[in-house]
Design a protein around this motif. Structure first.
Motif, PDB file in Angstrom:
ATOM      1  N   ALA A 200      48.366  18.426  58.898  1.00 58.33           N
ATOM      2  CA  ALA A 200      47.280  19.168  59.547  1.00 58.33           C
ATOM      3  C   ALA A 200      45.908  18.767  59.019  1.00 58.33           C
ATOM      4  O   ALA A 200      45.001  18.468  59.797  1.00 58.33           O
ATOM      5  N   VAL A 201      45.741  18.785  57.712  1.00 55.58           N
ATOM      6  CA  VAL A 201      44.418  18.527  57.152  1.00 55.58           C
ATOM      7  C   VAL A 201      44.433  17.495  56.034  1.00 55.58           C
ATOM      8  O   VAL A 201      43.384  17.062  55.589  1.00 55.58           O
ATOM      9  N   GLY A 202      45.601  17.127  55.582  1.00 57.89           N
ATOM     10  CA  GLY A 202      45.700  16.205  54.456  1.00 57.89           C
ATOM     11  C   GLY A 202      45.525  16.948  53.152  1.00 57.89           C
ATOM     12  O   GLY A 202      44.776  17.917  53.067  1.00 57.89           O
ATOM     13  N   ILE A 203      46.231  16.506  52.149  1.00 55.52           N
ATOM     14  CA  ILE A 203      46.118  17.135  50.840  1.00 55.52           C
ATOM     15  C   ILE A 203      45.017  16.453  50.043  1.00 55.52           C
ATOM     16  O   ILE A 203      44.238  17.095  49.357  1.00 55.52           O
ATOM     17  N   ILE A 204      44.949  15.140  50.175  1.00 55.02           N
ATOM     18  CA  ILE A 204      43.886  14.372  49.523  1.00 55.02           C
ATOM     19  C   ILE A 204      42.963  13.878  50.637  1.00 55.02           C
ATOM     20  O   ILE A 204      43.338  13.018  51.433  1.00 55.02           O
ATOM     21  N   GLY A 205      41.793  14.452  50.705  1.00 55.67           N
ATOM     22  CA  GLY A 205      40.867  14.051  51.768  1.00 55.67           C
ATOM     23  C   GLY A 205      41.373  14.499  53.122  1.00 55.67           C
ATOM     24  O   GLY A 205      41.953  15.568  53.268  1.00 55.67           O
ATOM     25  N   SER A 206      41.192  13.656  54.133  1.00 54.79           N
ATOM     26  CA  SER A 206      41.648  13.997  55.479  1.00 54.79           C
ATOM     27  C   SER A 206      43.111  13.606  55.657  1.00 54.79           C
ATOM     28  O   SER A 206      43.698  12.933  54.806  1.00 54.79           O
ATOM     29  N   GLU A 207      43.672  14.023  56.778  1.00 54.22           N
ATOM     30  CA  GLU A 207      45.072  13.704  57.059  1.00 54.22           C
ATOM     31  C   GLU A 207      45.296  12.205  57.230  1.00 54.22           C
ATOM     32  O   GLU A 207      46.426  11.726  57.171  1.00 54.22           O
ATOM     33  N   ASN A 208      44.230  11.429  57.425  1.00 50.97           N
ATOM     34  CA  ASN A 208      44.348   9.986  57.601  1.00 50.97           C
ATOM     35  C   ASN A 208      44.249   9.209  56.296  1.00 50.97           C
ATOM     36  O   ASN A 208      44.354   7.982  56.297  1.00 50.97           O
ATOM     37  N   ASN A 209      44.041   9.878  55.181  1.00 53.82           N
ATOM     38  CA  ASN A 209      43.928   9.211  53.886  1.00 53.82           C
ATOM     39  C   ASN A 209      45.301   8.656  53.494  1.00 53.82           C
ATOM     40  O   ASN A 209      46.275   9.409  53.396  1.00 53.82           O
ATOM     41  N   PRO A 210      45.407   7.347  53.249  1.00 56.62           N
ATOM     42  CA  PRO A 210      46.710   6.770  52.905  1.00 56.62           C
ATOM     43  C   PRO A 210      47.317   7.331  51.621  1.00 56.62           C
ATOM     44  O   PRO A 210      48.532   7.263  51.429  1.00 56.62           O
ATOM     45  N   ALA A 211      46.495   7.910  50.743  1.00 52.33           N
ATOM     46  CA  ALA A 211      47.027   8.507  49.508  1.00 52.33           C
ATOM     47  C   ALA A 211      47.971   9.665  49.813  1.00 52.33           C
ATOM     48  O   ALA A 211      48.850   9.989  49.007  1.00 52.33           O
ATOM     49  N   ASN A 212      47.821  10.274  50.991  1.00 53.62           N
ATOM     50  CA  ASN A 212      48.693  11.384  51.364  1.00 53.62           C
ATOM     51  C   ASN A 212      50.136  10.938  51.591  1.00 53.62           C
ATOM     52  O   ASN A 212      51.044  11.771  51.616  1.00 53.62           O
ATOM     53  N   LEU A 213      50.358   9.657  51.773  1.00 54.28           N
ATOM     54  CA  LEU A 213      51.729   9.162  51.949  1.00 54.28           C
ATOM     55  C   LEU A 213      52.583   9.431  50.709  1.00 54.28           C
ATOM     56  O   LEU A 213      53.806   9.524  50.810  1.00 54.28           O
ATOM     57  N   MET A 214      51.943   9.591  49.551  1.00 50.97           N
ATOM     58  CA  MET A 214      52.700   9.905  48.330  1.00 50.97           C
ATOM     59  C   MET A 214      53.497  11.197  48.498  1.00 50.97           C
ATOM     60  O   MET A 214      54.612  11.311  47.992  1.00 50.97           O
ATOM     61  N   PHE A 215      52.925  12.143  49.219  1.00 47.48           N
ATOM     62  CA  PHE A 215      53.601  13.424  49.386  1.00 47.48           C
ATOM     63  C   PHE A 215      54.838  13.288  50.273  1.00 47.48           C
ATOM     64  O   PHE A 215      55.823  13.994  50.088  1.00 47.48           O
ATOM     65  N   PHE A 216      54.782  12.355  51.223  1.00 39.92           N
ATOM     66  CA  PHE A 216      55.984  12.080  52.015  1.00 39.92           C
ATOM     67  C   PHE A 216      57.022  11.356  51.161  1.00 39.92           C
ATOM     68  O   PHE A 216      58.222  11.504  51.383  1.00 39.92           O
ATOM     69  N   GLY A 217      56.558  10.604  50.159  1.00 38.67           N
ATOM     70  CA  GLY A 217      57.470   9.992  49.197  1.00 38.67           C
ATOM     71  C   GLY A 217      58.232  11.043  48.407  1.00 38.67           C
ATOM     72  O   GLY A 217      59.429  10.878  48.120  1.00 38.67           O
ATOM     73  N   VAL A 218      57.547  12.130  48.052  1.00 35.73           N
ATOM     74  CA  VAL A 218      58.214  13.240  47.357  1.00 35.73           C
ATOM     75  C   VAL A 218      59.340  13.785  48.228  1.00 35.73           C
ATOM     76  O   VAL A 218      60.462  14.004  47.757  1.00 35.73           O
ATOM     77  N   LEU A 219      59.061  13.984  49.508  1.00 39.82           N
ATOM     78  CA  LEU A 219      60.079  14.503  50.423  1.00 39.82           C
ATOM     79  C   LEU A 219      61.232  13.516  50.596  1.00 39.82           C
ATOM     80  O   LEU A 219      62.392  13.933  50.735  1.00 39.82           O
ATOM     81  N   LEU A 220      60.931  12.225  50.576  1.00 42.59           N
ATOM     82  CA  LEU A 220      61.984  11.212  50.675  1.00 42.59           C
ATOM     83  C   LEU A 220      62.894  11.269  49.455  1.00 42.59           C
ATOM     84  O   LEU A 220      64.126  11.215  49.582  1.00 42.59           O
ATOM     85  N   VAL A 221      62.297  11.406  48.268  1.00 40.75           N
ATOM     86  CA  VAL A 221      63.103  11.560  47.043  1.00 40.75           C
ATOM     87  C   VAL A 221      64.018  12.769  47.193  1.00 40.75           C
ATOM     88  O   VAL A 221      65.221  12.707  46.908  1.00 40.75           O
TER      89      VAL A 221
END
Length: 187
Positions: free
Chosen positions: A94-115
């Protein structure tokens, strides 16, 4: 409580599954209702599809947990885990955790879910394995928390620690479910 499961009576949490599915439907309907009264809510068809898919996946995961659960602690642990994963995904999309939802750093959080997802698959949904899966997810979340500090996004450090705490709560509930299961096993 355990007697309900062994004497043929269906536990309350199995009879109340419709509340989860109905609640998800109501949650999905809220933006549509709001759009009828205000222009400040403007969801597209894609927004409804994404959130509908997320809700469907969350409900299906909870449904699976209810089917394999042998204790209230397992159901609660699954509820916390599914709710945490849903919330982490929703905020991130929706809004991104780090910056906007388009910030590539937010992909780390999807990595957590993958783990977490891979660990849950490896656990084969056994309570002890689920506890370990939630602990692995908490470790991955903690690593992301430290990375947010390192990249200068310390303002999200506390939020990420809240997610670590939620994963650990789920782990403790699964540990309790494993203990309960061992104590009920025939000698």
């Amino acid at each position: 409580m355990a007697a309900n499961m062994t004497m043929g009576r269906t536990p309350l949490w199995r009879r109340m599954r419709w509340v989860v599915w109905g609640g998800a439907g109501c949650l999905l309907a809220l933006p549509w209702v709001a759009m009828q009264f205000t222009r400040e809510v403007g969801w597209s068809g894609a927004d409804f599809a994404v959130v509908g898919g997320m809700l469907g996946l969350a409900c299906a995961a909870f449904e699976l947990a209810v089917r394999v659960a042998r204790s209230h602690a397992y159901v609660l642990g699954a509820g916390v885990a599914v709710g945490t994963a849903f919330l982490l995904t929703w905020i991130n999309l929706a809004v991104g955790i780090i910056g906007s939802e388009n910030n590539p750093a937010n992909l780390m959080f999807f990595g957590v879910l993958l783990v977490g997802a891979l660990a849950v698959i490896a656990s084969r949904l056994h309570a002890r394995g689920m506890a370990l899966a939630m602990e692995a997810t908490a470790v991955a979340q903690a690593a992301v928390s430290l990375i947010t500090l390192a990249i200068g996004a310390g303002h999200v450090f506390v939020l990420t620690l809240v997610f670590v705490a939620l994963w650990l709560v789920a782990a403790q509930l699964f540990r309790k479910a494993a203990r309960d299961q061992r104590s009920r096993a025939p000698a």
